[in-house]
Design a protein around this motif. Sequence first.
Motif, PDB file in Angstrom:
ATOM      1  N   LEU A 160       0.885  -1.157  -0.122  1.00  0.00           N
ATOM      2  CA  LEU A 160       0.043   0.098   0.094  1.00  0.00           C
ATOM      3  C   LEU A 160       0.815   1.293  -0.020  1.00  0.00           C
ATOM      4  O   LEU A 160       0.750   2.131  -0.775  1.00  0.00           O
ATOM      5  CB  LEU A 160      -0.979  -0.050   1.250  1.00  0.00           C
ATOM      6  N   SER A 163       2.151   1.876  -3.341  1.00  0.00           N
ATOM      7  CA  SER A 163       1.316   2.321  -4.421  1.00  0.00           C
ATOM      8  C   SER A 163       1.137   3.770  -4.297  1.00  0.00           C
ATOM      9  O   SER A 163       1.026   4.741  -5.017  1.00  0.00           O
ATOM     10  CB  SER A 163      -0.082   1.857  -4.203  1.00  0.00           C
ATOM     11  N   LYS A 169      -1.829   4.881  -6.415  1.00  0.00           N
ATOM     12  CA  LYS A 169      -3.113   5.301  -5.483  1.00  0.00           C
ATOM     13  C   LYS A 169      -3.101   6.417  -4.858  1.00  0.00           C
ATOM     14  O   LYS A 169      -2.352   6.953  -4.028  1.00  0.00           O
ATOM     15  CB  LYS A 169      -3.133   4.186  -4.373  1.00  0.00           C
TER      16      LYS A 169
END
Length: 401
Positions: A160, A163, A169
């Motif tokens: 995460l 990203s 993201k």
Amino acid sequence: MATSQAVIHNTESKDYDAFTKLVSTAKSMCEVCGDEGCTSVMATAVPFFKEISLVSFSCEGCGNRNAEVSFCGELPECGVRMECKVAECAHLNRIVVKSEYASIRIPELDLEIPARTQKGSMNSIEGMLSKMVAGLQEGQATRKDSDPQSYAKINDFIALAQSFATGAKLPFTLILDDPSGNSCIQNPYAPAEDPFNSVCRYARTREQLLEIGYNPEPITEKQEDDKSEDKGGESITAQGVDFSKPLTEKESEELAVIDIPCYACGEMGKNKMCVCQVPHFNNLITMCFECDKCGYKSTEVKSGGGLAEKGKRFSLAVKTPNDLARELYKADTCVICVPELGLEMETAAMGSFYTTLEGLLDKMYCSMKISNPFGSSQSPQGKKFAEFLDKLKGVRLMLPV
């Protein structure tokens, strides 16, 4: 950080060219392998920010390297909290100057890096996230065998974070809170307001002052005498009263004195107020605050009387140097525009004050120069901002725009 005997002198020199070339190196022991390494110390000035010291260590024996940023000069008056929304890939290139007393939070990652767990640093948002990911990956090989459950959770967190670091993201929010006030996030839109970064300055608590190594206790009589000698004949006057000195009995009857918390240390201080009448205009309330605990002082001018029925808009064509001597009062709600420069300063900018047009231009120049620490001429945005400041300075000197 390995220690060294190298010392930097003249960190407050105004000659920035000589200042940035002041580099010192010394041999020092490596904390990892014990061999002899090299520590380099350089004092430099970040344009429109402040003087800093860069310290780096390298060991050829084991390859150990580290770096640290420390801050020179005076402690800022307030702590600072910045909330930056990273909404596009270009925002990942923003430079972040972080002191060791700053804490970092990214709510979308459920991540918080407490104060004093990392040294002072200067990096981009992408570089900061990539460095954090690299640190977590170092221990993953060991966790895979010893603690598979933690290994899987950290792997998900790393994916995460990566990203976010690559821009795959977005958006996410970076919250930087520094009670020392020595941290900053680059504004690529300078001199315009940064629409993606909100900045809040706050008064430090007693605990925060102790945390950053400052004494919140009252200054002694000897320190007060030394302080008066250093400041020489500095005075703050209004309506014939010197606010920097104790009030006489007669002056006390004409002035209002109120005890309010100090903006810097939170202790109670004296706020002195008097009403000054400006001919053909209005009554102005001059306020002067002084804290006997930490020595903090401030002045402010407010408009007296009630709210006018209508707002006012003034348009002044400055054609001669005599126009720069015109006196003016700027309120908190005032918006200032200079169409020839494409400049517009919103309400509450720089507070309220009574000055001349020349003084207003000086305040605007200094305010924008200080509040945009990354206006370096090395980048396209920096060149644009430097050109704008030159034009603003030229207006002050009555040069053609």
